[in-house]
Motif scaffolding. Structure first.
Motif, short mmCIF file in Angstrom:
data_model
loop_
_atom_site.label_atom_id
_atom_site.label_comp_id
_atom_site.label_asym_id
_atom_site.label_seq_id
_atom_site.Cartn_x
_atom_site.Cartn_y
_atom_site.Cartn_z
N VAL A 142 0.90 -1.26 0.09
CA VAL A 142 0.05 0.07 -0.02
C VAL A 142 0.90 1.01 -0.08
CG1 VAL A 142 -1.53 1.49 1.08
CG2 VAL A 142 -1.89 -1.20 1.26
N VAL A 143 0.64 2.31 -0.79
CA VAL A 143 1.35 3.48 -1.02
C VAL A 143 0.07 4.57 -0.84
CG1 VAL A 143 2.83 4.88 -2.29
CG2 VAL A 143 3.28 2.50 -2.04
N MET A 144 0.43 5.81 -0.06
CA MET A 144 -0.40 6.95 -0.04
C MET A 144 0.11 7.71 -1.08
SD MET A 144 -2.47 6.04 2.79
CE MET A 144 -2.94 7.60 3.15
N CYS A 145 -0.77 8.40 -1.65
CA CYS A 145 -0.44 9.31 -2.89
C CYS A 145 -1.09 10.56 -2.64
CB CYS A 145 -0.88 8.59 -4.30
SG CYS A 145 -0.77 9.74 -5.74
N SER A 146 -0.30 11.63 -2.39
CA SER A 146 -0.84 13.10 -2.27
C SER A 146 -1.47 13.39 -0.91
CB SER A 146 -1.73 13.57 -3.28
OG SER A 146 -3.02 13.23 -2.92
N GLU A 147 -1.13 12.31 0.10
CA GLU A 147 -1.47 12.40 1.69
C GLU A 147 -0.37 12.04 2.35
OE1 GLU A 147 -3.70 13.94 3.44
OE2 GLU A 147 -5.61 13.98 2.54
N HIS A 148 -0.04 12.71 3.39
CA HIS A 148 0.66 12.14 4.66
C HIS A 148 0.29 11.10 5.14
CE1 HIS A 148 3.70 15.58 4.60
NE2 HIS A 148 2.80 16.27 4.12
N CYS A 149 1.22 10.17 5.68
CA CYS A 149 0.35 8.88 6.45
C CYS A 149 0.82 9.09 7.88
CB CYS A 149 0.90 7.79 5.85
SG CYS A 149 0.15 6.17 6.50
N SER A 158 4.01 13.24 -1.20
CA SER A 158 3.23 14.56 -0.89
C SER A 158 4.05 15.48 -1.02
CB SER A 158 2.47 14.19 0.47
OG SER A 158 1.51 15.05 0.78
N ILE A 159 3.24 16.70 -0.40
CA ILE A 159 4.17 18.09 -0.47
C ILE A 159 4.11 18.42 1.27
CG2 ILE A 159 3.29 18.67 -2.55
CD1 ILE A 159 1.19 20.62 -1.31
N ASP A 160 4.73 19.30 1.53
CA ASP A 160 4.74 19.94 2.83
C ASP A 160 3.40 21.02 3.07
OD1 ASP A 160 5.03 21.33 5.42
OD2 ASP A 160 7.07 20.82 5.39
N ASP A 161 2.16 20.52 3.24
CA ASP A 161 1.23 21.34 2.99
C ASP A 161 1.13 22.45 4.20
OD1 ASP A 161 -0.97 20.21 1.54
OD2 ASP A 161 -0.42 18.45 2.38
N ASN A 162 1.56 22.23 5.19
CA ASN A 162 1.95 23.39 6.25
C ASN A 162 2.85 24.36 5.78
OD1 ASN A 162 3.13 25.00 8.81
ND2 ASN A 162 1.93 23.31 9.96
N ILE A 163 3.92 24.12 5.26
CA ILE A 163 4.77 25.31 4.74
C ILE A 163 4.33 25.97 3.64
CG2 ILE A 163 7.25 25.78 3.66
CD1 ILE A 163 7.35 25.22 6.55
N ALA A 164 3.60 25.15 2.72
CA ALA A 164 2.85 25.94 1.55
C ALA A 164 1.84 26.79 2.06
CB ALA A 164 2.32 24.76 0.73
N SER A 294 1.58 17.82 -9.18
CA SER A 294 0.49 16.63 -9.02
C SER A 294 1.26 15.44 -9.85
CB SER A 294 -0.72 17.24 -9.44
OG SER A 294 -0.77 17.95 -10.63
N PHE A 295 1.48 15.82 -11.22
CA PHE A 295 2.13 14.65 -12.04
C PHE A 295 2.98 13.82 -11.56
CE2 PHE A 295 4.20 13.00 -15.75
CZ PHE A 295 3.33 12.23 -16.74
N GLN A 296 3.93 14.46 -10.84
CA GLN A 296 5.20 13.89 -10.35
C GLN A 296 4.79 13.08 -8.93
OE1 GLN A 296 5.06 17.01 -11.35
NE2 GLN A 296 6.75 17.19 -12.91
N ILE A 297 3.70 13.69 -8.43
CA ILE A 297 3.27 12.88 -7.05
C ILE A 297 2.48 11.66 -7.65
CG2 ILE A 297 1.27 12.86 -5.33
CD1 ILE A 297 1.79 15.90 -5.17
N GLY A 298 1.92 11.59 -8.67
CA GLY A 298 1.19 10.40 -9.18
C GLY A 298 2.46 9.43 -9.73
N GLN A 299 3.44 9.77 -10.46
CA GLN A 299 4.35 8.97 -11.13
C GLN A 299 5.34 8.39 -9.79
OE1 GLN A 299 6.95 11.88 -13.34
NE2 GLN A 299 6.40 10.90 -15.12
N GLN A 300 5.96 9.23 -8.69
CA GLN A 300 6.49 8.68 -7.76
C GLN A 300 5.89 7.64 -6.94
OE1 GLN A 300 9.49 10.97 -6.07
NE2 GLN A 300 9.61 12.56 -7.36
N SER A 301 4.69 7.97 -6.51
CA SER A 301 4.08 6.87 -5.47
C SER A 301 3.79 5.74 -6.33
CB SER A 301 2.54 7.68 -5.38
OG SER A 301 1.77 7.82 -6.50
#
Length: 336
Positions: A142-149, A158-164, A294-301
């Motif tokens: 299982v891998v989480m994509c675009s969400e921290h776990c 994912s990204i650092d949503d807090n810093i963004a 977003s594209f890279q998030i999908g790719q890497q996950s």
């Protein structure tokens, strides 16, 4: 394809200091296991490098289940494109499921997984029920994509949503905006929680506060609901002079709301979105936003998931990608 490490139920039971029957109940889901006992068993599995499936029952179907919270959020389009690009190049098929009702997610997943055979699962949404996540990873990579776990033993990209979010609010402050409203999604989503923390931190650091009347939590990425929320805030006796929105869809809705009230963007109210989807260049004025890859998030996950499918001893990875502030016409220096 690499073989799964041969670990017996007896070894897991001995390491966890529980009975073989208890381990069997958890793995086969044939009875209740207390949360503290479940944790002991899962910790033992991690210690022994036990990989979800028995070597004799590996489902080598080269198919991946991708679970999304909804198909309406434009952000997910680029994520899906990234997933597809890797899956196709590595010989995997993808199947997509809309997991809109989180309360019934467990029974929904059970039904799907019983009817179909998958090699692994990509979760493009937060999993509130951590027991569900544990149950899934017992049987599948299982891998989480675009969400921290919140589980250290589950990979995510994912990204650092807090810093963004801090960067977004700090920019609005630097251009002279001090009455900043915030349109967020529901706090069941990890990204929403982290972005809200970032907003609150940036405002506090600048000596400002978030007026509770200027914050909205919207259940879906829904344009009409965001328009209603923005009209309500902009109709107040004391109205915001800027909006930060966690989606470009919400930000476009704020522009429509402002125009309906004969307010000028950015002169009367500055508007900032998030994601940098194609909509951001279509609005009038065009949207200032936070670009996330977003594209890279999908790719890497997807790449991490396939690596774990093909090599179950692959290391767990927590990948944080960079975001970028993209300045367009919906913000500008305060005109006095």
């Amino acid at each position: 394809m690499s073989s799964y490490k041969k670990i017996t139920i007896s070894q897991i039971a001995e390491t966890a200091q529980v009975s073989v029957a208890t381990v069997s109940r958890l793995i086969n889901k044939t009875g209740y296991v207390k949360p503290e006992t479940r944790k002991k068993i899962l910790d033992a599995m991690d210690e022994l490098d036990f990989n979800q499936k028995n070597p004799d029952s590996i489902r080598n179907t080269n198919s991946i289940l991708v679970c999304l919270p909804d198909f309406h959020n434009p952000f997910n389009g680029d994520v899906i494109d990234g997933i597809q690009s890797v899956a196709l190049s590595r010989g995997y098929q993808t199947f997509y499921y809309e997991a809109k009702d989180f309360k019934n997610a467990l029974s929904d997943y059970e039904s799907i997984l019983k009817k179909h055979q998958f090699s692994g699962i990509l979760l493009v949404h937060n999993v509130v029920d951590l027991e569900l996540l544990d149950d899934l990873r017992l049987r599948f990579p299982v891998v989480m994509c675009s969400e921290h776990c919140d589980r250290s033993n589950v990979s995510f990209v994912s990204i650092d949503d807090n810093i963004a979010a801090q960067n977004a609010v700090n920019y609005l402050i630097t251009i002279g905006r001090t009455k900043i409203a915030f349109i967020n999604s529901m706090l069941k989503n990890n990204y929403a929680k982290h972005r809200e923390k970032g907003v609150l931190y940036a405002l506090k650091h600048a000596g400002l506060t978030l007026n509770l009347d200027w914050i909205a939590h919207i259940a879906d990425i829904n344009f009409d609901m965001a328009v209603s929320a923005a009209v309500s805030m902009l109709s107040m006796e004391e109205r915001p002079d800027a909006f930060f929105c966690v989606s470009d869809v919400y930000a476009a809705a704020v522009i429509k709301a402002a125009h309906s009230l004969n307010l000028r963007v950015p002169e009367d109210v500055a508007v900032m979105g998030f994601d940098n989807i194609s909509l951001a260049t279509m609005t009038v004025p065009s949207l200032t936003t936070i670009r996330q890859p977003s594209f890279q998030i999908g790719q890497q996950s997807c790449d991490i998931l396939i690596n774990q499918i093909e090599n179950p001893s692959s290391a767990i990875k927590h990948v944080i990608l960079d975001t970028e502030l993209v300045i367009r016409d919906s913000t500008g220096s305060r005109i006095n």
